[in-house]
Design an enzyme around this catalytic site. Structure first.
Site, mmCIF file in Angstrom:
data_model
loop_
_atom_site.group_PDB
_atom_site.id
_atom_site.type_symbol
_atom_site.label_atom_id
_atom_site.label_comp_id
_atom_site.label_asym_id
_atom_site.label_seq_id
_atom_site.Cartn_x
_atom_site.Cartn_y
_atom_site.Cartn_z
ATOM 1 N N PRO A 94 0.823 -1.223 0.000
ATOM 2 C CA PRO A 94 0.000 0.000 0.000
ATOM 3 C C PRO A 94 0.854 1.269 0.000
ATOM 4 C CG PRO A 94 -0.731 -1.528 1.719
ATOM 5 C CD PRO A 94 0.565 -2.070 1.177
ATOM 6 N N GLU A 121 2.467 -8.119 7.877
ATOM 7 C CA GLU A 121 2.687 -6.664 7.793
ATOM 8 C C GLU A 121 3.689 -6.303 6.698
ATOM 9 O OE1 GLU A 121 0.622 -4.706 9.655
ATOM 10 O OE2 GLU A 121 -0.174 -6.671 10.247
ATOM 11 N N ARG A 163 -2.536 -8.623 -21.056
ATOM 12 C CA ARG A 163 -3.406 -8.295 -22.192
ATOM 13 C C ARG A 163 -2.746 -7.326 -23.178
ATOM 14 N NH1 ARG A 163 -5.813 -3.427 -21.777
ATOM 15 N NH2 ARG A 163 -7.642 -3.862 -23.053
ATOM 16 N N ASP A 178 -8.443 2.109 -25.081
ATOM 17 C CA ASP A 178 -8.764 1.990 -23.657
ATOM 18 C C ASP A 178 -8.773 3.336 -22.954
ATOM 19 O OD1 ASP A 178 -8.916 -0.742 -23.665
ATOM 20 O OD2 ASP A 178 -6.835 -1.031 -23.057
#
Ligand code: JAH
Length: 294
Positions: A94, A121, A163, A178
């Site tokens: 994160p 963690e 992709r 896209d």
């Protein structure tokens, strides 16, 4: 492209056998190697974690196990791809740099990626310090939320990169068009899409799409993309290249901003009249003793 993934849950990556990624693997475009991190432990309990220095909650992944695992996977890859080959190391966290379509395109140009998803963690920070000196190493975040581990983030990144590999999508146009792909509609969200029937449960397909008028259709799609982006991701419009906007675009933006200002002003007067009619906000109002909690 070769992709190695070291995890205590290699079974987590079963979805990569399915659909587009499954086909890319069958065709040999995507060569995925899964590894069980615990294979590089030496104790009877196959321990991968320990308590954090400095105290605090949770557990931290031990550096020795990750070091042996990454070294072994690099050696295995070099045996297959040549002694000069080195993977790009990607650690989901994160606290990483944002993973965007730009990063996906960059990774799609690499011949070899090595993903190291953590649990608990996270991994002892000396592992990234060590491999940051030996490999191109990225700590990346796929969004501002906390997962139970990095595996789901790896699935997301492998699919976003996979992709883009040549031969994976049948139609090369679909990649270029896209949302977030560089090009004409760069930095705009995609607008609504429709297929048959022309009326479904009373909802009609916008008439312009049935008109066969390709110029009007392209203009309408761009307007819808712009309106949707203004509504959902205004910060993307603020960053739009001013040269990439024509007169018509500027008109769509102005109209949107006018409507927004009307709504803001209506909401403000509504809030004022609410406050006015609410006894507790009138000067001189005193609650009766029985209405006051103690
Ligand atoms: C959670 C290790 N950017 C999303 C993301 C990526 C990784 C993790 N969480 C969220 C994570 C626990 C342990 C990684």
């Amino acid at each position: 492209m070769r992709v190695d993934i070291i995890s205590i849950f290699p079974e987590y990556f079963a979805p990569l056998d399915v659909s587009l990624m499954g086909k890319a693997r069958e065709r040999g475009i995507l060569d995925i190697h899964l590894h069980q991190l615990r294979d590089w432990t030496h104790d009877v309990h196959n321990t991968v974690d320990d308590t954090p220095y400095g105290g605090g909650p949770g557990m931290v992944m031990k550096p020795e196990v990750w070091g042996e695992a990454v070294d072994a996977v690099i050696e295995d890859g070099r045996a297959a791809r040549g002694e000069d080959a080195l993977p790009r190391l990607i650690v989901p966290t994160p606290s990483g740099r944002p993973f965007t379509q730009e990063v996906a395109l960059e990774y799609a140009d690499e011949p070899w990626l090595l993903f190291a998803p953590a649990r608990y963690e996270g991994i002892d920070s000396r592992v990234v310090a060590e491999y940051g000196e030996r490999l191109r190493t990225d700590e990346v975040s796929i969004g501002d939320y906390v997962l139970a581990g990095g595996e789901a983030a790896v699935l997301v990144m492998v699919e976003a990169v996979g992709r883009l590999l040549p031969g994976v999508l049948g139609n090369a146009r679909s990649v270029a068009d896209d949302s977030f792909a560089p090009g004409a509609m760069a930095n705009l969200l995609e607008g609504p899409v429709y297929t048959k029937p022309p009326v479904w449960r009373g909802h009609e397909v916008p008439e312009v799409l049935l008109s066969g008028h390709h110029g009007r259709i392209a203009r309408w799609r761009r307007d819808e993309a712009l309106r949707r982006t203004l509504d959902r991701r205004p910060e993307l419009v603020a960053r739009l290249d001013r040269d990439g906007l024509d007169k018509h675009d500027r008109r769509v933006i102005e109209e949107f901003e006018e409507r927004l200002e009307e709504r803001r002003s209506a909401a403000e007067s509504h809030a004022e009249s609410q406050a006015e009619s609410h006894a507790a906000f009138r000067p001189g109002f005193r609650a009766a003793p029985e209405d006051v909690a103690d």
